[in-house]
Scaffold this active site. Structure first.
Site, PDB file in Angstrom:
ATOM      1  N   ALA A  86      -2.250   4.073   3.392  1.00  0.00           N
ATOM      2  CA  ALA A  86      -3.369   3.979   2.443  1.00  0.00           C
ATOM      3  C   ALA A  86      -4.431   2.970   2.886  1.00  0.00           C
ATOM      4  O   ALA A  86      -5.532   2.964   2.335  1.00  0.00           O
ATOM      5  CB  ALA A  86      -2.858   3.629   1.050  1.00  0.00           C
ATOM      6  N   SER A  90       0.860  -1.184   0.000  1.00  0.00           N
ATOM      7  CA  SER A  90       0.000   0.000   0.000  1.00  0.00           C
ATOM      8  C   SER A  90       0.891   1.227   0.000  1.00  0.00           C
ATOM      9  O   SER A  90       2.043   1.170   0.437  1.00  0.00           O
ATOM     10  CB  SER A  90      -0.867   0.036   1.256  1.00  0.00           C
ATOM     11  N   ASP A  91       0.385   2.349  -0.476  1.00  0.00           N
ATOM     12  CA  ASP A  91       1.066   3.602  -0.198  1.00  0.00           C
ATOM     13  C   ASP A  91       0.957   3.832   1.318  1.00  0.00           C
ATOM     14  O   ASP A  91       0.188   3.156   2.010  1.00  0.00           O
ATOM     15  CB  ASP A  91       0.438   4.757  -0.979  1.00  0.00           C
ATOM     16  N   CYS A  92       1.771   4.774   1.851  1.00  0.00           N
ATOM     17  CA  CYS A  92       1.884   4.839   3.306  1.00  0.00           C
ATOM     18  C   CYS A  92       0.610   5.362   3.956  1.00  0.00           C
ATOM     19  O   CYS A  92       0.154   6.458   3.640  1.00  0.00           O
ATOM     20  CB  CYS A  92       3.127   5.626   3.685  1.00  0.00           C
TER      21      CYS A  92
END
Ligand SMILES: *[C@@H]1O[C@H](CO)[C@@H](O)[C@H](O)[C@H]1NC(C)=O
Length: 590
Positions: free
Chosen positions: A295, A291-293
């Protein structure tokens, strides 16, 4: 936790052995248990080794491995691992996996990607990737990194020119962006330029991000956490997906990052059609999805897409996401399992992908020397070859936009030069965002001074935003010089992550400064624009007092010298009249 004395002792030995410069490798031969573990047997297929390892873990141990800072599992001799490192245009310390506070203080800083893309040279892109991958591996081998998974390239389509992160991308053309992705990924991961020769091993791991349709950070009250990209099936297929498909299929990237934004209402990290059907199914992706941070947290907290935290965990794991940058999965996976919302097999599925990548990096082969990348030494970092490559990339990216009345190149016999502008002497502007500390730094002013001894400098504006300035003083030095070079444009205070622009004009009083200086100068002036996103310079285009114009992106550690070379004719930028955002015709064959 049960710890036998023997395995604790051998685990400790593993780390003391070799001192602090020894990187952590699991399955070290000094651990007597190693030969009993199937996951340590390098002749077995990696899928089998990963399954064996996961089958030995308790539920708590499993959950601990689902987040970017994965702790050690001492009873199995498995060291801690940091998944989050960055290497957008050089090894960077933006993520926690790499630090420059030990024996290694810097790494080669290549131009920001939008400028590198402007060379339209896939082999150069490959060589840059290769250099970054080698420097990354050298840092790991020297014990100065605790991860080898790099979250680059950024291959979102730069469709909205106001996007603050457009600078990180290779531009708006899906074909160019795909070509860049393949070259960069093959280089970083240690494949050949033509690809297909990796045989599973990874020099370093690259990650195609952010999947998908992400090109808004923070614009007039809408931020990326709340952004819902409405994309037609055709636009997705024609525009947004081709770079990702190439990155995965041809580049064989070992990582993909799902984006913050929703696509047609569904959070990217919770979209099984995206992650399972398209990515793993149609494109045959074999790596891990991060995931993006934070997210995952936003799916419940900001988007309200999941009713409870546990539902967000179930949504992303069932959709095919494997790793959470953040701590949300650490906090809520156990309760999701206990509430019977999540079968443990979904956790295992994710872990198989994660440990397989660590094994492909050679981190479960014991002593690293037999690994094909175990011998890469510190001499790679900031090597003369890599620094020349950074200079070449800057030279070949800089675009000549205007040269009226053969003003350029300026004569080297120039008696006096005035250099004006807030970007003339800023090492920080040169390296853009997601950079690490560069090996060396020469600003455009310093490089121009090395050509013309009698150089006078004034910034003209207080900062790039140029709300106040000393236009009179700049006009004054311009009047008295033979030639004038203005170094203007943007920097990270105008365009960056979490900050989009609202228009394409030069900030504050920059235009006024340029026009005033041009009016006062003895001859037509040279205007240099440092920026990632495009700038509307209609005012300068037809003004005969502005004789030469360059766009130079954020040109990296070699950028100051490259600029001076093109201004004084030691490098001819005349064959480079395209920038990615206006290109519709490729100069190379597919
Ligand atoms: C997870 O729990 C820790 C400790 O209670 C807390 O500091 C952290 O903010 C939590 N993370 C998330 C994403 O909720």
């Amino acid at each position: 936790m049960m710890l036998s004395f023997v395995s604790l002792l051998s685990f400790t030995l593993l780390f003391i052995h070799g001192g602090s410069t020894q990187p952590p490798f699991a399955c070290d031969s000094s651990n007597p248990e190693t030969k009993n573990y199937l996951f340590c047997q390098t002749e077995l297929p990696i899928t089998q080794r990963a399954r064996d390892l996961v089958s030995r873990l308790t539920l708590d141990e499993k959950i601990s491995q689902l987040v970017n800072s994965a702790p050690a599992i001492p009873r199995l001799g498995i060291p801690a691992y940091e998944w989050w490192s960055e290497a957008l245009h050089g090894v960077s310390n933006v993520g926690p996996g790499v630090k420059f506070d030990g024996t290694i203080k810097a790494a080669t800083s290549f131009p920001q990607v939008i400028l590198t893309a402007a060379s339209f040279d896939p082999y150069q892109w490959y060589r840059i990737g290769q250099a970054i991958g080698r420097e990354a591996r050298a840092m790991y081998n020297a014990g100065e990194a605790n991860g080898m998974t790099f979250w680059a390239p950024n291959i979102n389509i730069f469709r909205d020119p106001r996007w603050g992160r457009g600078q990180e991308t290779p531009g708006e053309d899906p074909f160019v962006v795909g070509k860049y992705a393949v070259s960069y990924v093959r280089g970083v991961q240690g494949d050949t330029f033509q690809g297909g020769k990796l045989h599973g091993h990874l020099q370093a791991s690259a990650c195609c991000k952010h999947f998908t349709a992400y090109d808004l950070d923070n614009w007039k009250g809408t931020n990326r956490f709340l952004f819902d990209a409405r994309v037609t099936v055709q636009d997705l297929a024609d525009t947004y997906q081709p770079p990702f498909e190439k990155c995965v299929r041809d580049g064989r990237a070992s990582g993909v990052m799902c984006a913050y934004n929703r696509v047609n209402g569904v959070p990217s990290c919770a979209d099984s059609s995206l992650l399972f059907k398209t990515l793993r199914g149609e494109w045959d992706f074999k790596g891990y999805v991060t995931s993006d941070c934070d997210a995952v947290a936003i799916i419940h907290n900001d988007q309200g897409y999941a009713k409870a935290p546990e539902d967000a965990v179930v949504d992303v794991l069932k959709a095919g996401m494997d790793l959470n940058c953040g701590s949300y999965l650490q906090n809520y996976t156990k309760s999701a399992v206990l509430q019977k919302k999540l079968p443990e097999s979904q956790v295992d599925r994710a872990l198989h992908n994660l440990f397989a990548v660590r094994m492909r990096l050679g981190l479960f082969n014991g002593n690293p020397v037999p690994n094909p990348f175990g011998n890469i030494g510190m001499d790679q970092i900031c090597s003369p070859e890599h620094q020349i490559l950074a200079l070449e990339a800057a030279r070949n990216g800089i675009v000549l936009l205007k040269n009226d009345a053969k003003l350029l190149p300026l004569p080297k016999s120039t008696m006096s030069l005035a250099v004006i502008g807030p970007n003339a002497n800023s090492p920080q502007t040169l390296i853009g965002n997601y950079a690490g500390p560069p090996c060396k730094s020469v600003t455009p002013l310093q490089a121009l001074e090395s050509y013309i001894k009698n150089t006078v400098y004034h910034p003209g504006c207080d900062t790039v935003s140029c709300s106040t300035g000393a236009i009179d003083k700049a006009v004054d030095i311009a009047k008295r010089a033979d030639y004038v070079v203005l170094i203007m444009g943007l920097d990270q205070t105008e365009e960056r992550e979490a900050l989009d622009r609202v228009d394409l004009f030069l900030p504050g009083r920059q235009q006024e400064l340029i026009v005033s200086v041009a009016k006062a100068a003895k001859r037509p002036v040279v205007l240099v624009l440092l920026s990632g996103g495009p700038i509307d310079i209609s005012f300068a285009k037809d003004d005969p007092r502005i004789g030469g114009i360059f766009w130079a992106g954020y040109p990296g550690e070699g950028g100051g010298n490259a600029l001076a070379e093109v201004i004084f004719g030691d490098h001819n930028p005349g064959n480079n009249l395209l920038i990615p955002s206006i290109a519709n015709k490729m100069l190379y064959d597919q």
